[in-house]
Design an enzyme around this catalytic site. Structure first.
Site, mmCIF file in Angstrom:
data_model
loop_
_atom_site.group_PDB
_atom_site.id
_atom_site.type_symbol
_atom_site.label_atom_id
_atom_site.label_comp_id
_atom_site.label_asym_id
_atom_site.label_seq_id
_atom_site.Cartn_x
_atom_site.Cartn_y
_atom_site.Cartn_z
ATOM 1 N N PHE A 69 -16.432 54.926 81.952
ATOM 2 C CA PHE A 69 -17.278 53.745 82.209
ATOM 3 C C PHE A 69 -16.376 52.509 82.098
ATOM 4 O O PHE A 69 -16.647 51.578 81.339
ATOM 5 C CB PHE A 69 -18.460 53.667 81.230
ATOM 6 C CG PHE A 69 -19.307 54.917 81.179
ATOM 7 C CD1 PHE A 69 -20.229 55.183 82.186
ATOM 8 C CD2 PHE A 69 -19.160 55.831 80.152
ATOM 9 C CE1 PHE A 69 -21.012 56.338 82.147
ATOM 10 C CE2 PHE A 69 -19.935 56.995 80.109
ATOM 11 C CZ PHE A 69 -20.857 57.243 81.106
ATOM 12 N N SER A 88 -18.257 55.055 88.296
ATOM 13 C CA SER A 88 -18.926 55.429 89.541
ATOM 14 C C SER A 88 -18.851 54.312 90.581
ATOM 15 O O SER A 88 -19.185 54.527 91.745
ATOM 16 C CB SER A 88 -20.391 55.773 89.263
ATOM 17 O OG SER A 88 -21.012 54.699 88.603
ATOM 18 N N ALA A 143 -19.779 60.147 85.585
ATOM 19 C CA ALA A 143 -19.121 60.560 84.342
ATOM 20 C C ALA A 143 -19.656 61.899 83.840
ATOM 21 O O ALA A 143 -18.884 62.736 83.367
ATOM 22 C CB ALA A 143 -19.309 59.486 83.275
ATOM 23 N N ASP A 150 -17.985 53.922 77.059
ATOM 24 C CA ASP A 150 -18.777 52.682 76.967
ATOM 25 C C ASP A 150 -19.818 52.656 78.082
ATOM 26 O O ASP A 150 -19.703 51.889 79.039
ATOM 27 C CB ASP A 150 -17.833 51.472 77.048
ATOM 28 C CG ASP A 150 -18.567 50.153 76.857
ATOM 29 O OD1 ASP A 150 -19.660 50.154 76.259
ATOM 30 O OD2 ASP A 150 -18.035 49.110 77.314
ATOM 31 N N CYS A 205 -25.076 50.527 74.051
ATOM 32 C CA CYS A 205 -25.579 49.149 74.133
ATOM 33 C C CYS A 205 -27.102 49.147 74.293
ATOM 34 O O CYS A 205 -27.689 48.139 74.657
ATOM 35 C CB CYS A 205 -24.905 48.381 75.270
ATOM 36 S SG CYS A 205 -25.208 49.081 76.888
HETATM 37 N N1 SAH Z 1 -16.156 49.173 79.201
HETATM 38 C C1 SAH Z 1 -16.404 48.185 80.209
HETATM 39 C C2 SAH Z 1 -17.874 47.979 80.454
HETATM 40 C C3 SAH Z 1 -18.627 49.210 80.914
HETATM 41 S S1 SAH Z 1 -20.137 48.875 81.700
HETATM 42 C C4 SAH Z 1 -15.704 46.880 79.844
HETATM 43 O O1 SAH Z 1 -15.176 46.780 78.734
HETATM 44 O O2 SAH Z 1 -15.698 45.983 80.666
HETATM 45 C C5 SAH Z 1 -20.678 50.409 82.267
HETATM 46 C C6 SAH Z 1 -19.974 50.940 83.497
HETATM 47 O O3 SAH Z 1 -20.478 52.243 83.732
HETATM 48 C C7 SAH Z 1 -20.195 50.187 84.795
HETATM 49 O O4 SAH Z 1 -18.965 49.826 85.335
HETATM 50 C C8 SAH Z 1 -20.912 51.192 85.737
HETATM 51 O O5 SAH Z 1 -20.437 51.112 87.072
HETATM 52 C C9 SAH Z 1 -20.505 52.499 85.140
HETATM 53 N N2 SAH Z 1 -21.439 53.620 85.339
HETATM 54 C C10 SAH Z 1 -22.787 53.623 85.271
HETATM 55 N N3 SAH Z 1 -23.282 54.873 85.397
HETATM 56 C C11 SAH Z 1 -22.197 55.689 85.556
HETATM 57 C C12 SAH Z 1 -22.035 57.097 85.716
HETATM 58 N N4 SAH Z 1 -23.078 57.911 85.732
HETATM 59 N N5 SAH Z 1 -20.793 57.584 85.834
HETATM 60 C C13 SAH Z 1 -19.720 56.762 85.807
HETATM 61 N N6 SAH Z 1 -19.811 55.431 85.648
HETATM 62 C C14 SAH Z 1 -21.029 54.895 85.521
#
Ligand code: SAH
Length: 396
Positions: free
Chosen positions: A230, A253, A280, A300, A340
């Site tokens: 993420f 994603s 993920a 995250d 979160c």
């Molecule tokens: N750690 C990052 C913030 C993460 S926000 C930072 O420090 O800036 C959450 C992220 O998860 C987003 O970029 C979103 O695109 C991604 N996301 C959401 N669902 C997902 C999934 N099922 N698989 C992979 N990524 C995903």
């Protein structure tokens, strides 16, 4: 002469929360309304005996009927009051933000005495987010004041948060004051450089709440293979690179987020890192099947629980990805895992991680508990302001 405000009369005994300075009045606490208040209007709150308690704004279309702006009798909610609240919020940040950082939260809503209002600074730009009907009515005036107080190049509105429908509101985005911002703004965070897309990025553009944790987690990455799950625009990855990580993979994603993650690595003089695009939940299993192993895994994820009703399914989701992450860690590896979801509290989250540890046959030790940064303070009467929690675990 100011017109009388409508009065919200509380049910018997329901002034208790106000006594404790909690700024929300739920529909169930309201006995009746005297006057013709329309959504967004200022109202006075009185108890069943008629005694005055607070003043705030009203929304009959929300479960939270009133959000309190003042507990001072006779305090007008005028320009001077709003300016004073903004100035106090901004002044608080002087002690919360240090070093080479020019992107941080200036106003954190209820926690700063301005319910429903988020104001974030991104270098010379300001992003404003209104979450409520009452704040929608004040935002233009607030934007003008912020222009005077901070002299940014412009103030951009990103009122497209997922909770606005709960107030009966749709999304609103656009310029509130000053210039139209470019698609990409460069900011500094703890001496690192990041491109932020405030027009289209998540939230107001960047996950400002993770500034401190990115630094902390980075400090465990020297020489290691790091998997940033993420990853969004590579926040944790860039810190890992600065700390001397040997190899960094960003998993997300979103193709756009991954593009920016690679660019942010290069912007700081590092290799772009490995790009892992996809879901993920599936990709973590694929990596396991490929016998990939890492020294550090950062998890995250986005919010899984938007309400209490979703807590159970959210915990299943957290357990799933945490187990997958544990399988991918070398013995003695570090897992930095976050939630979160405000509805999942720190204790429940810890239990979920514990369960994932047991079921994956690994031994976990918490080295540090992580939280949102100090520019997202938690006003103690309003524990709802605490939403981000994380555990930095040693996984053996
Ligand atoms: N750690 C990052 C913030 C993460 S926000 C930072 O420090 O800036 C959450 C992220 O998860 C987003 O970029 C979103 O695109 C991604 N996301 C959401 N669902 C997902 C999934 N099922 N698989 C992979 N990524 C995903």
């Amino acid at each position: 002469m100011m017109a009388e405000l409508s009065r919200i009369v509380l049910a018997k005994g329901r002034e208790k929360a106000l006594m404790n300075r909690h700024p929300w009045i739920y529909s169930g606490a309201v006995a009746r309304v005297i006057g013709d208040a329309v959504p967004g209007d200022m109202v006075d709150v009185v108890d069943a005996g008629g005694a005055w308690w607070a003043r705030g704004y009203y929304n009959p279309n929300s479960k939270i009927r009133v959000r309190v702006l003042t507990w001072e009798q006779g305090q007008a909610i005028d320009r001077a009051f709003l300016r004073q609240q903004l100035a106090a919020s901004i002044a608080r940040r002087e002690r919360m933000v240090s070093g080479d950082t020019n992107a941080y939260r200036l106003v954190y809503a209820e926690s700063d005495g301005l319910p429903g209002l988020i104001v974030d600074r991104y270098a010379d730009w300001v992003v404003l987010q209104s979450l409520t009907m009452g704040m929608d009515g004040l935002k233009q005036e607030i934007a003008e004041m912020l222009m005077e107080m901070l002299s940014p190049r412009g103030i951009y509105e990103r009122s497209d948060a997922d909770i606005r429908p709960q107030e009966g509101l749709g999304p609103v985005v656009g310029v509130l004051a000053g210039e139209i911002p470019p698609e990409r703004i460069e900011v500094h965070e703890n001496g690192l450089r990041f491109y932020v897309d405030i027009l289209n990025g998540h939230k107001t553009g960047f996950y400002l709440d993770q500034r401190m944790s990115r630094e902390t987690v980075g400090s465990y990455c020297a020489g290691g293979d790091v998997l940033n799950v993420f990853a969004y625009t590579g926040g944790f990855s860039v810190y890992a690179a600065r700390a001397g990580a040997a190899h960094i993979s960003h998993l997300d994603s979103s193709a756009n987020a991954l593009d920016l993650a690679a660019e942010n690595m290069v912007l700081n003089g590092f290799e772009p890192g490995e790009r892992l695009e996809g879901d993920a939940f599936k990709l973590l299993r694929t990596l396991r099947d490929q016998n990939k192993r890492y020294d550090v895994v950062v998890l995250d994820p986005p919010k899984f629980a938007f309400s209490k009703a979703q807590v159970q399914s959210a915990t299943r989701g957290y357990k799933d990805i945490n187990m997958s992450a544990m399988h991918l860690l070398k013995p003695g590896g570090i897992l930095a895992t976050f939630s979160c979801s405000g509805a999942v509290d720190a204790l429940l989250f810890q239990k979920v991680v514990f369960g994932a540890g047991i079921d994956s046959g690994r031994e976990l030790r918490v080295l540090q508990e992580l939280r949102q940064g100090p520019d997202h303070p938690v006003f103690l009467p309003f524990p709802q302001g605490a939403y981000l929690k994380g555990l930095l675990c040693l996984v053996e």
